[in-house]
Design a protein around this motif. Structure first.
Motif, PDB file in Angstrom:
ATOM      1  N   LYS A 105       0.833  -1.205   0.000  1.00 16.27           N
ATOM      2  CA  LYS A 105       0.000   0.000   0.000  1.00 16.27           C
ATOM      3  C   LYS A 105       0.866   1.253   0.000  1.00 16.27           C
ATOM      4  CE  LYS A 105      -4.057  -1.967   0.296  1.00 16.27           C
ATOM      5  NZ  LYS A 105      -5.036  -1.854  -0.761  1.00 16.27           N
ATOM      6  N   ILE A 106       0.396   2.256  -0.726  1.00 18.31           N
ATOM      7  CA  ILE A 106       1.065   3.562  -0.753  1.00 18.31           C
ATOM      8  C   ILE A 106       0.025   4.614  -0.386  1.00 18.31           C
ATOM      9  CG2 ILE A 106       2.322   5.240  -2.192  1.00 18.31           C
ATOM     10  CD1 ILE A 106       3.216   2.881  -3.933  1.00 18.31           C
ATOM     11  N   TRP A 107       0.416   5.562   0.409  1.00 20.42           N
ATOM     12  CA  TRP A 107      -0.502   6.634   0.793  1.00 20.42           C
ATOM     13  C   TRP A 107       0.266   7.948   0.952  1.00 20.42           C
ATOM     14  CZ3 TRP A 107       1.273   2.858   4.045  1.00 20.42           C
ATOM     15  CH2 TRP A 107       1.907   3.257   5.224  1.00 20.42           C
ATOM     16  N   TYR A 108      -0.473   9.045   1.026  1.00 22.30           N
ATOM     17  CA  TYR A 108       0.166  10.339   1.328  1.00 22.30           C
ATOM     18  C   TYR A 108      -0.462  10.933   2.583  1.00 22.30           C
ATOM     19  CZ  TYR A 108      -3.834  12.865  -0.696  1.00 22.30           C
ATOM     20  OH  TYR A 108      -5.079  13.366  -0.945  1.00 22.30           O
ATOM     21  N   GLU A 109       0.323  11.769   3.242  1.00 13.87           N
ATOM     22  CA  GLU A 109      -0.140  12.379   4.493  1.00 13.87           C
ATOM     23  C   GLU A 109       0.099  13.883   4.456  1.00 13.87           C
ATOM     24  OE1 GLU A 109       1.759  10.513   7.821  1.00 13.87           O
ATOM     25  OE2 GLU A 109       1.146   8.500   7.205  1.00 13.87           O
ATOM     26  N   ILE A 110      -0.880  14.634   4.915  1.00 13.26           N
ATOM     27  CA  ILE A 110      -0.717  16.074   5.115  1.00 13.26           C
ATOM     28  C   ILE A 110      -0.494  16.265   6.619  1.00 13.26           C
ATOM     29  CG2 ILE A 110      -1.819  18.334   4.919  1.00 13.26           C
ATOM     30  CD1 ILE A 110      -3.552  16.891   2.640  1.00 13.26           C
ATOM     31  N   VAL A 111       0.617  16.900   6.949  1.00 15.12           N
ATOM     32  CA  VAL A 111       1.059  16.961   8.348  1.00 15.12           C
ATOM     33  C   VAL A 111       1.062  18.411   8.837  1.00 15.12           C
ATOM     34  CG1 VAL A 111       2.958  16.394   9.919  1.00 15.12           C
ATOM     35  CG2 VAL A 111       2.525  14.944   7.943  1.00 15.12           C
ATOM     36  N   VAL A 112       0.507  18.618  10.019  1.00 15.77           N
ATOM     37  CA  VAL A 112       0.575  19.921  10.691  1.00 15.77           C
ATOM     38  C   VAL A 112       0.969  19.652  12.133  1.00 15.77           C
ATOM     39  CG1 VAL A 112      -0.724  21.956  11.412  1.00 15.77           C
ATOM     40  CG2 VAL A 112      -1.197  20.930   9.211  1.00 15.77           C
ATOM     41  N   GLY A 113       1.884  20.471  12.682  1.00 10.82           N
ATOM     42  CA  GLY A 113       2.288  20.198  14.055  1.00 10.82           C
ATOM     43  C   GLY A 113       3.114  21.293  14.690  1.00 10.82           C
ATOM     44  N   VAL A 114       3.532  20.994  15.875  1.00  8.04           N
ATOM     45  CA  VAL A 114       4.294  21.937  16.701  1.00  8.04           C
ATOM     46  C   VAL A 114       5.488  21.201  17.276  1.00  8.04           C
ATOM     47  CG1 VAL A 114       4.194  23.215  18.890  1.00  8.04           C
ATOM     48  CG2 VAL A 114       2.289  23.356  17.303  1.00  8.04           C
ATOM     49  N   GLN A 115       6.632  21.907  17.389  1.00  8.21           N
ATOM     50  CA  GLN A 115       7.831  21.306  17.969  1.00  8.21           C
ATOM     51  C   GLN A 115       8.452  22.326  18.931  1.00  8.21           C
ATOM     52  OE1 GLN A 115      11.474  20.031  15.655  1.00  8.21           O
ATOM     53  NE2 GLN A 115      10.025  18.430  15.102  1.00  8.21           N
ATOM     54  N   VAL A 116       8.700  21.910  20.147  1.00 14.36           N
ATOM     55  CA  VAL A 116       9.188  22.833  21.177  1.00 14.36           C
ATOM     56  C   VAL A 116      10.435  22.254  21.829  1.00 14.36           C
ATOM     57  CG1 VAL A 116       8.592  24.000  23.344  1.00 14.36           C
ATOM     58  CG2 VAL A 116       6.829  23.621  21.616  1.00 14.36           C
ATOM     59  N   GLU A 117      11.455  23.134  22.052  1.00 13.58           N
ATOM     60  CA  GLU A 117      12.668  22.693  22.741  1.00 13.58           C
ATOM     61  C   GLU A 117      12.415  22.792  24.243  1.00 13.58           C
ATOM     62  OE1 GLU A 117      16.194  25.013  22.081  1.00 13.58           O
ATOM     63  OE2 GLU A 117      17.447  23.232  22.290  1.00 13.58           O
ATOM     64  N   VAL A 118      12.337  21.643  24.915  1.00 11.68           N
ATOM     65  CA  VAL A 118      12.011  21.636  26.346  1.00 11.68           C
ATOM     66  C   VAL A 118      13.273  21.677  27.213  1.00 11.68           C
ATOM     67  CG1 VAL A 118       9.733  20.580  26.234  1.00 11.68           C
ATOM     68  CG2 VAL A 118      11.728  19.114  26.206  1.00 11.68           C
ATOM     69  N   LEU A 119      14.346  21.075  26.733  1.00  9.59           N
ATOM     70  CA  LEU A 119      15.658  21.157  27.374  1.00  9.59           C
ATOM     71  C   LEU A 119      16.666  21.434  26.265  1.00  9.59           C
ATOM     72  CD1 LEU A 119      15.460  18.010  29.690  1.00  9.59           C
ATOM     73  CD2 LEU A 119      15.526  20.385  30.473  1.00  9.59           C
ATOM     74  N   LYS A 120      17.891  21.655  26.623  1.00 11.17           N
ATOM     75  CA  LYS A 120      18.883  21.920  25.580  1.00 11.17           C
ATOM     76  C   LYS A 120      18.993  20.708  24.646  1.00 11.17           C
ATOM     77  CE  LYS A 120      23.616  23.769  25.210  1.00 11.17           C
ATOM     78  NZ  LYS A 120      23.661  23.750  23.827  1.00 11.17           N
ATOM     79  N   ASN A 121      18.674  20.936  23.392  1.00 11.15           N
ATOM     80  CA  ASN A 121      18.711  19.909  22.335  1.00 11.15           C
ATOM     81  C   ASN A 121      17.632  18.833  22.458  1.00 11.15           C
ATOM     82  OD1 ASN A 121      20.805  21.016  20.869  1.00 11.15           O
ATOM     83  ND2 ASN A 121      22.351  20.001  22.132  1.00 11.15           N
TER      84      ASN A 121
END
Lengths: 167, 250
Positions: B167-183
């Motif tokens: 199977k092959i599919w596509y995804e539309i992605v929306v999100g958030v990324q936060v640095e909680v500690l160093k790196n």
């Protein structure tokens, strides 16, 4: 910014939970042969005509061949009981390559045998598997019915006409 | 004659003034926006801890686990490769069993949608949107498919073992990324998944596709990731105020 992200987060969680599907089958699984009754007559100009006709007080029942005695015994359930019909739907045997029916018109009876091949058709996990049929030949005793014609060999969930019974 | 002299001298004065003001404009310092970083700002390795929670919420009889590697290009473009294992052991209302275990891969790219003001320090908190192409090649069993005949009587159970599907599919992605500690990063993504390869009528279609979820044509997904960033990150070059005419003369 933080507030809007939090709202999006909560909405998305609710959306994902609400997307869980249940295991109910929504497809039709009834596979029956459809037979239409036609009345044959000569019109004023002595041309042969056939019209879609009502068959009054018809009783239809399946016949099962007893392999020991070699005789047909009726199936417990009666499909049509002494009722007027112009179209009948007949279930073909899923585990045999022929299905026999007794058609009783008032006092006159005919026996019709349909020879068919069976094909398992897997629908889904929710719906399971159905058996489709392909009609090879149809034979009938000609007591009341004059003749029979196959119009569509494929018996499936679509209630399209498969055979015509002329009287 | 005197009038002609006055006209010519006033025109010459005007021309002199225009030329002088133009020269003044040329010497005004302009701000060159910072092209803050080198192309490659390292990479991050992420593990999805949310798929275990969503598996429980969805039905409880499927599991999924995945990890990803994400490059950071100019802190704007994030090529991503995701790899995971998933499976299902499901029993329908009619006791038809479905079992699968398989791997899946996704590749795609995320874009940072947060715009940085000129001369501001780049933030490690990202608001991302992107696309993925997912694929899975897997085996599955469908057991105890009962064929019955209500009128003539009888029933036969059927088992379809070692069925194979891709199977092959596509995804539309929306999100958030936060640095909680160093790196150390935490983030979540919502995904709208759509199958490209549909089932052919008549085949034993799988109930579950690893990495995609239930075989419904379209699905929603949720990932909650924990990641660590390796390598250089957000090398920041302050804006330089330079004189355009000086630059051109160099």
């Amino acid at each position: 910014m933080n507030k809007s992200i939090f709202i999006v987060f909560i909405v998305s969680i609710l959306l994902i939970v609400s997307c869980a599907t249940d295991d109910t089958c929504t497809q039709t699984k009834y596979v029956t042969l459809t037979a239409d009754f036609f009345h044959v007559y000569y019109n004023d100009t002595t041309q042969l005509k056939a019209i879609y006709a009502l068959s009054d007080s018809l009783t239809v029942q399946g016949l099962r061949l007893d392999t020991l005695t070699g005789k047909y015994t009726p199936v417990d359930s009666i499909l049509y009981n002494n009722s007027p019909q112009s179209t009948i739907n007949l279930p073909l045997n899923n585990f045999s390559t022929h299905s026999t029916f007794k058609l009783k018109f008032k006092t006159i009876s005919d026996t019709m045998t349909i020879y068919h091949t069976n094909l398992n058709d897997y629908l889904s996990l929710e719906c399971g598997c159905i058996v489709l049929h392909k009609i090879d030949t149809v034979t009938i005793t000609r007591h009341f019915i004059d003749s029979v014609r196959i119009t569509n060999h494929d018996v499936n969930t679509i209630n399209a006409e498969n055979i015509r019974l002329y009287k | 004659m005197r009038r002609i002299f006055v006209y010519i001298s006033s025109i010459l004065l005007c021309l002199l003034f225009i030329t002088a003001s133009a020269q003044k404009k040329k010497n005004k310092p302009i701000v060159v926006p910072p092209d803050s970083t080198v192309w490659l700002n390292g990479f991050s390795v992420q593990a999805d801890i949310g798929s275990l929670i969503t598996s429980t919420l969805m039905s409880g009889d499927s599991y999924s686990s995945e990890a990803s590697i994400q490059m950071d290009l100019k802190h704007k473009i994030f090529p991503t490769f995701e790899l995971g294992v998933a499976g299902a052991n499901h029993l329908s209302n009619d006791n038809i069993g479905f079992k699968t275990n398989g791997t899946f891969e996704r590749f795609g790219v995320d874009f940072n949608l947060r715009k940085r003001k000129i001369d501001s320090k780049p933030t490690n908190n990202l608001f991302i949107a992107g696309l993925r192409i997912g694929m899975s090649h897997f085996n599955y069993n469908v057991t105890n498919v009962l064929i019955t005949d209500d009128y003539w009587g009888g029933s036969v159970p059927l088992n379809y073992m070692n069925q194979t599907s891709s199977k092959i599919w596509y995804e539309i992605v929306v999100g958030v990324q936060v640095e909680v500690l160093k790196n150390v990063f935490m983030g979540w993504t919502i995904r709208n998944k759509n199958l490209i390869s549909q089932d052919i009528p008549g085949v034993i279609a799988p109930w579950y596709i690893p990495g995609f979820g239930q075989n419904n044509g379209a699905n929603w997904g949720f990932n909650y990731t924990l990641g660590y960033h390796f390598g250089p990150k957000n090398k920041f070059i302050k804006s330089k105020k330079i004189l355009l005419n000086q630059k051109t003369t160099k």
